[in-house]
Scaffold this motif. Sequence first.
Motif, PDB file in Angstrom:
ATOM      1  N   ILE A   2       0.823  -1.204   0.000  1.00 25.87           N
ATOM      2  CA  ILE A   2       0.000   0.000   0.000  1.00 25.87           C
ATOM      3  C   ILE A   2       0.857   1.254   0.000  1.00 25.87           C
ATOM      4  CG2 ILE A   2      -1.598   1.369   1.404  1.00 25.87           C
ATOM      5  CD1 ILE A   2      -2.831  -1.315   2.323  1.00 25.87           C
ATOM      6  N   ASP A  84       1.712  -2.601   4.355  1.00 23.67           N
ATOM      7  CA  ASP A  84       1.889  -3.565   3.272  1.00 23.67           C
ATOM      8  C   ASP A  84       0.520  -3.981   2.726  1.00 23.67           C
ATOM      9  OD1 ASP A  84       2.926  -5.356   1.482  1.00 23.67           O
ATOM     10  OD2 ASP A  84       3.239  -6.941   2.956  1.00 23.67           O
ATOM     11  N   GLN A  85      -0.378  -4.420   3.643  1.00 22.18           N
ATOM     12  CA  GLN A  85      -1.706  -4.884   3.267  1.00 22.18           C
ATOM     13  C   GLN A  85      -2.753  -4.232   4.170  1.00 22.18           C
ATOM     14  OE1 GLN A  85      -2.051  -9.226   2.546  1.00 22.18           O
ATOM     15  NE2 GLN A  85       0.117  -9.323   3.132  1.00 22.18           N
ATOM     16  N   PRO A  86      -4.034  -4.259   3.759  1.00 23.69           N
ATOM     17  CA  PRO A  86      -5.073  -3.660   4.600  1.00 23.69           C
ATOM     18  C   PRO A  86      -5.155  -4.244   6.006  1.00 23.69           C
ATOM     19  CG  PRO A  86      -5.909  -3.987   2.383  1.00 23.69           C
ATOM     20  CD  PRO A  86      -4.564  -4.653   2.432  1.00 23.69           C
ATOM     21  N   LEU A 110      -8.237   1.574   1.919  1.00 27.81           N
ATOM     22  CA  LEU A 110      -6.954   0.879   1.826  1.00 27.81           C
ATOM     23  C   LEU A 110      -7.019  -0.280   0.827  1.00 27.81           C
ATOM     24  CD1 LEU A 110      -5.897   0.890   5.587  1.00 27.81           C
ATOM     25  CD2 LEU A 110      -4.957   2.283   3.724  1.00 27.81           C
ATOM     26  N   TRP A 111      -8.138  -0.970   0.774  1.00 28.02           N
ATOM     27  CA  TRP A 111      -8.310  -2.027  -0.240  1.00 28.02           C
ATOM     28  C   TRP A 111      -8.301  -1.425  -1.644  1.00 28.02           C
ATOM     29  CZ3 TRP A 111      -7.902  -7.161  -0.330  1.00 28.02           C
ATOM     30  CH2 TRP A 111      -7.959  -7.854   0.885  1.00 28.02           C
ATOM     31  N   TYR A 114      -4.724  -0.704  -2.376  1.00 29.52           N
ATOM     32  CA  TYR A 114      -4.003  -1.988  -2.524  1.00 29.52           C
ATOM     33  C   TYR A 114      -4.260  -2.599  -3.903  1.00 29.52           C
ATOM     34  CZ  TYR A 114      -2.251  -6.581  -0.943  1.00 29.52           C
ATOM     35  OH  TYR A 114      -1.546  -7.739  -0.789  1.00 29.52           O
ATOM     36  N   LYS A 118      -1.657  -2.959  -7.216  1.00 31.01           N
ATOM     37  CA  LYS A 118      -1.476  -4.256  -7.872  1.00 31.01           C
ATOM     38  C   LYS A 118      -2.052  -4.279  -9.285  1.00 31.01           C
ATOM     39  CE  LYS A 118      -1.120  -7.406  -3.938  1.00 31.01           C
ATOM     40  NZ  LYS A 118       0.033  -8.156  -4.478  1.00 31.01           N
TER      41      LYS A 118
END
Length: 368
Positions: A2, A84-86, A110-111, A114, A118
């Motif tokens: 993220i 890094d990730q949600p 955040l998703w 993310y 990607k």
Amino acid sequence: MIGKIIKATLNVIEMPLKRPFSTHLQSLHSRKGILLELQTEDGVIGLGEAVAFESPWYTEETVETEIHALQQWLLPIIIDQTFDQPIDAYIKMSNVRRNYMSKAAIDMALWDIYAKVKQMNLADLIGSKKKEMYVGAVLATSSFAMMKNRAEELYRDGYTRFKVKIDGKETFEQIKELKRNYPNIAFMVDANGAFTLDDMDLLKEIDKEGFLLIEQPFAVDDLVEHSLLQRTISTPVCLDESITSIQELKTAHALGAIKALNVKVGRVGGLTPALEMIEYCREHGIEVWCGGMIEFGVSRAVNVALASREEFDIPGDIVASDVYWEHDVVTDPVKVKDGKVHRYTKAGIGVELDYDFVKTVTIKTITM
């Protein structure tokens, strides 16, 4: 990854509904909400939506409490942090108790980031397989005449499942009549906690009608009562307001109080906990379907991605945006054709804000 979150913008908006939305608890004529933008140091913007109502008739959260929680407690945890990730941010937010709808807005944004990083659509990122899905609609009107008119409109548009608000014998008789008029439509009933164990005779009558499920018959905290009801009737008991966390879901299941779960991303704290709940339901044979919160286009785009997962067999409450709004806040609002919704394909949640329109409905902007 993220990345580092450097800025947050909250747009508090208000829009009139095209028609009132009525339950025994509240009649809504307009809708306030919060659109959240999170920006990374690389310039990627993620969108989220906080979906509480103005008054605490659905849960204890309101638009005003969301503003307070986001501004004072939750966003300070997120801003100037690298994720890094949600799920990393969700763990950090766990120090703030509950406030699930506020957390959900951050989690959605955040998703979105993310998935954009990607270069994937959110649906693909969370393992969704369906490209299109049948959808249902809620009949929440203040009179039976209005309900019949609304049902006919939705039937002509191809909706395959109706959820009807029920609060007693009179509305039950009305729903039975309506159900006879549409033998090809699947019906479910939603009580929003209108019943108690004193209504068991009526609930047994309701059970005989062969509804897909009965949603939230008892009050939010009445898990034992829901378990007693489920032992008595064959219609699946579906919980909505009672389940805001994985712990509450596990408790309800252990008590035998639940056979179906209405998954609302906003109610349960975001997509991150929603995915955990769906996995638990899959492992334990609990049906899942996607509910709605009379949302704007940001949250609705997330719902479309979630409902396209294979676990969702029951058509969700994902009506076309123009059922509620003359104009939605996003560039590509949800559309229904022949009773179906198609998945978004663009990176992220699949939509962007219509900034020119959002300006016209914004009543407050907060930048952090």
